[in-house]
Motif scaffolding. Structure first.
Motif, mmCIF file in Angstrom:
data_model
loop_
_atom_site.group_PDB
_atom_site.id
_atom_site.type_symbol
_atom_site.label_atom_id
_atom_site.label_comp_id
_atom_site.label_asym_id
_atom_site.label_seq_id
_atom_site.Cartn_x
_atom_site.Cartn_y
_atom_site.Cartn_z
ATOM 1 N N ALA A 14 0.815 -1.222 0.000
ATOM 2 C CA ALA A 14 0.000 0.000 0.000
ATOM 3 C C ALA A 14 0.845 1.267 0.000
ATOM 4 N N SER A 15 2.139 1.153 0.268
ATOM 5 C CA SER A 15 2.962 2.357 0.451
ATOM 6 C C SER A 15 4.408 2.087 0.057
ATOM 7 N N GLY A 16 5.133 3.148 -0.212
ATOM 8 C CA GLY A 16 6.581 3.094 -0.340
ATOM 9 C C GLY A 16 7.109 2.063 -1.338
ATOM 10 N N GLY A 35 -0.895 -7.274 -0.222
ATOM 11 C CA GLY A 35 -1.408 -7.524 1.126
ATOM 12 C C GLY A 35 -0.863 -6.473 2.059
ATOM 13 N N ASP A 36 -1.741 -5.851 2.829
ATOM 14 C CA ASP A 36 -1.295 -4.764 3.707
ATOM 15 C C ASP A 36 -2.352 -4.556 4.789
ATOM 16 N N VAL A 37 -1.933 -3.937 5.907
ATOM 17 C CA VAL A 37 -2.910 -3.559 6.937
ATOM 18 C C VAL A 37 -3.587 -2.236 6.610
ATOM 19 N N ALA A 150 16.538 -4.297 17.415
ATOM 20 C CA ALA A 150 15.619 -5.414 17.087
ATOM 21 C C ALA A 150 15.356 -5.448 15.584
ATOM 22 N N TYR A 151 15.152 -4.274 14.987
ATOM 23 C CA TYR A 151 14.921 -4.167 13.537
ATOM 24 C C TYR A 151 16.139 -4.682 12.773
ATOM 25 N N SER A 152 17.317 -4.203 13.158
ATOM 26 C CA SER A 152 18.545 -4.538 12.427
ATOM 27 C C SER A 152 18.831 -6.035 12.518
ATOM 28 N N ALA A 185 13.381 7.417 0.820
ATOM 29 C CA ALA A 185 12.369 8.341 1.347
ATOM 30 C C ALA A 185 10.977 7.723 1.238
ATOM 31 N N THR A 186 10.489 7.187 2.342
ATOM 32 C CA THR A 186 9.129 6.631 2.410
ATOM 33 C C THR A 186 8.513 7.070 3.735
ATOM 34 N N ASN A 187 7.293 6.586 3.971
ATOM 35 C CA ASN A 187 6.595 6.935 5.221
ATOM 36 C C ASN A 187 7.099 6.156 6.431
HETATM 37 N N1 LIG Z 1 12.639 3.292 3.653
HETATM 38 C C1 LIG Z 1 13.859 2.856 3.937
HETATM 39 O O1 LIG Z 1 14.818 3.638 4.072
HETATM 40 C C2 LIG Z 1 14.095 1.371 4.087
HETATM 41 C C3 LIG Z 1 15.428 0.941 4.185
HETATM 42 C C4 LIG Z 1 15.679 -0.403 4.323
HETATM 43 C C5 LIG Z 1 14.637 -1.312 4.364
HETATM 44 N N2 LIG Z 1 13.348 -0.873 4.283
HETATM 45 C C6 LIG Z 1 12.295 -1.884 4.339
HETATM 46 O O2 LIG Z 1 11.478 -1.752 3.205
HETATM 47 C C7 LIG Z 1 10.200 -2.329 3.477
HETATM 48 C C8 LIG Z 1 9.122 -1.368 3.022
HETATM 49 O O3 LIG Z 1 9.185 -0.201 3.811
HETATM 50 P P1 LIG Z 1 8.941 1.264 3.214
HETATM 51 O O4 LIG Z 1 10.170 2.046 3.444
HETATM 52 O O5 LIG Z 1 8.379 1.173 1.867
HETATM 53 O O6 LIG Z 1 7.884 1.822 4.275
HETATM 54 P P2 LIG Z 1 6.337 2.234 4.144
HETATM 55 O O7 LIG Z 1 5.916 2.600 5.517
HETATM 56 O O8 LIG Z 1 6.161 3.230 3.068
HETATM 57 O O9 LIG Z 1 5.634 0.872 3.688
HETATM 58 C C9 LIG Z 1 5.521 -0.231 4.554
HETATM 59 C C10 LIG Z 1 4.173 -0.877 4.306
HETATM 60 O O10 LIG Z 1 4.084 -2.047 5.155
HETATM 61 C C11 LIG Z 1 2.788 -2.054 5.721
HETATM 62 N N3 LIG Z 1 2.778 -2.812 6.970
HETATM 63 C C12 LIG Z 1 3.298 -2.464 8.165
HETATM 64 N N4 LIG Z 1 3.024 -3.413 9.078
HETATM 65 C C13 LIG Z 1 2.323 -4.387 8.435
HETATM 66 C C14 LIG Z 1 1.747 -5.618 8.831
HETATM 67 N N5 LIG Z 1 1.821 -6.059 10.093
HETATM 68 N N6 LIG Z 1 1.112 -6.357 7.901
HETATM 69 C C15 LIG Z 1 1.015 -5.920 6.624
HETATM 70 N N7 LIG Z 1 1.510 -4.754 6.191
HETATM 71 C C16 LIG Z 1 2.166 -3.999 7.094
HETATM 72 C C17 LIG Z 1 2.456 -0.588 5.948
HETATM 73 O O11 LIG Z 1 1.057 -0.393 6.118
HETATM 74 C C18 LIG Z 1 3.006 0.033 4.686
HETATM 75 O O12 LIG Z 1 2.043 0.064 3.654
HETATM 76 C C19 LIG Z 1 10.190 -2.625 4.967
HETATM 77 O O13 LIG Z 1 10.450 -4.002 5.184
HETATM 78 C C20 LIG Z 1 11.335 -1.798 5.503
HETATM 79 O O14 LIG Z 1 11.850 -2.320 6.685
HETATM 80 C C21 LIG Z 1 13.058 0.450 4.143
#
Ligand SMILES: NC(=O)c1ccc[n+]([C@@H]2O[C@H](COP(=O)([O-])OP(=O)(O)OC[C@H]3O[C@@H](n4cnc5c(N)ncnc54)[C@H](O)[C@@H]3O)[C@@H](O)[C@H]2O)c1
Length: 276
Positions: A14-16, A35-37, A150-152, A185-187
């Motif tokens: 749904a995002s990013g 699939g997304d929340v 925890a994330y890392s 750059a995402t949410n």
């Molecule tokens: N943005 C960054 O700099 C970056 C860097 C490294 C890794 N990531 C990884 O990239 C992936 C996508 O993140 P993003 O940056 O696009 O962020 P985002 O917030 O734009 O998108 C993440 C999406 O995951 C969904 N989500 C969150 N919890 C959920 C759940 N329990 N079940 C289903 N959907 C869920 C959110 O609703 C959102 O739509 C993530 O795994 C994040 O850890 C992001």
């Protein structure tokens, strides 16, 4: 049209990065189920996609939701591509104060979700003669200073899981790879801190400006940058590639800042100046 006739599932679509991936796969011919929340975001993307993208509410911390998501794709004509991407920042506490529950919740969101995504997609792919799985890791898997502990740790687990799954599933003609995004750059940053509404836009602008200067390639990393790598790994262009990952970080992890930023002096340069 690398994905003509293929069906893909993208979690966190749904995002990013997930959204950009769904759009990229659909643009190249795939039918995509996200699939997304986030029902509003997922529903809106599906509605504007001209029927190429569908949405199913899925919480990736719930194994039944993941199983239902991949089963829905399979029932619609078979699952070829699985992108395990959903995520959020998780618990931010350091290791000497984090609770066991917060640790477990973060691992369930970022590592168990990927394991179960593979677990449930693989048998369906195997029954069709193969498929491609791409997992989203992070530069935080490679060192400290990028994200909470925890994330890392979970993201490092995703990298090793990618290798183990590639070994387990090669016999079924299923490739498993990962992308390792840098600062994109995402949410995710604002969402993880609970910043919403107008403040979110303002904070996102700050993040984009900071991200433009964070690495040797001095522009903001975008979801589309990562989607392009995911699409490559999911495609037949990568048909001899499995158990590995692609860094999409603009050079962030090349080395210390002074090695690529002329404005950041190194200790050695200071010593050279002293010696003169
Ligand atoms: N943005 C960054 O700099 C970056 C860097 C490294 C890794 N990531 C990884 O990239 C992936 C996508 O993140 P993003 O940056 O696009 O962020 P985002 O917030 O734009 O998108 C993440 C999406 O995951 C969904 N989500 C969150 N919890 C959920 C759940 N329990 N079940 C289903 N959907 C869920 C959110 O609703 C959102 O739509 C993530 O795994 C994040 O850890 C992001």
């Amino acid at each position: 049209m690398r994905f003509a006739g293929k069906r893909a599932v993208v979690t966190g679509g749904a995002s990013g990065i997930g959204r950009a991936t769904a759009l990229r796969l659909a643009e190249e011919g795939a039918e995509v189920l996200i699939g997304d929340v986030d029902e509003a975001g997922g529903g809106a993307l599906a509605q504007g996609s001209g029927g190429r993208i569908a949405f199913q509410r899925t919480d990736v911390t719930k194994v039944d939701d993941i199983a239902a998501l991949v089963a829905a794709a399979d029932a619609a004509g078979g699952l070829d591509i699985m992108v395990n991407n959903a995520g959020a920042g998780g618990a931010r506490d350091p290791i000497d104060t984090i609770s066991a529950d917060d640790w477990d919740r973060t691992q369930a969101l970022l590592l168990r979700s990927v394991a179960m995504g593979i677990r449930h997609a693989a048998p369906l792919m195997a029954a069709r003669g193969g498929g491609a799985i791409v997992n989203t890791s992070s530069v935080s898997a490679l060192g400290s200073g990028y994200a909470p502990t925890a994330y890392s740790t979970a993201k490092a687990g995703v990298l090793h899981l990618t290798k183990m799954a590639a070994a387990d599933l090669a016999q079924h003609h299923i490739r498993v790879n990962a992308v390792v995004p840098g600062f994109i750059a995402t949410n995710i940053f604002t969402a993880s801190l609970g910043i919403a509404g107008a403040a979110q836009q303002q904070a996102n602008a700050m993040i984009a400006a900071g991200a433009a200067k964070a690495q040797p390639i001095q522009r903001t990393g975008t979801p589309e940058d990562v989607a392009a790598a995911i699409a490559f790994l999911a495609s037949d262009d990568a048909s001899f590639i499995t158990g590995t990952s692609i860094l999409v970080d603009g050079g962030l992890t090349i080395g210390p800042r002074h090695s690529w930023d002329p404005d950041t002096p190194s200790l050695f340069a200071a010593l050279e100046a002293f010696a003169k």
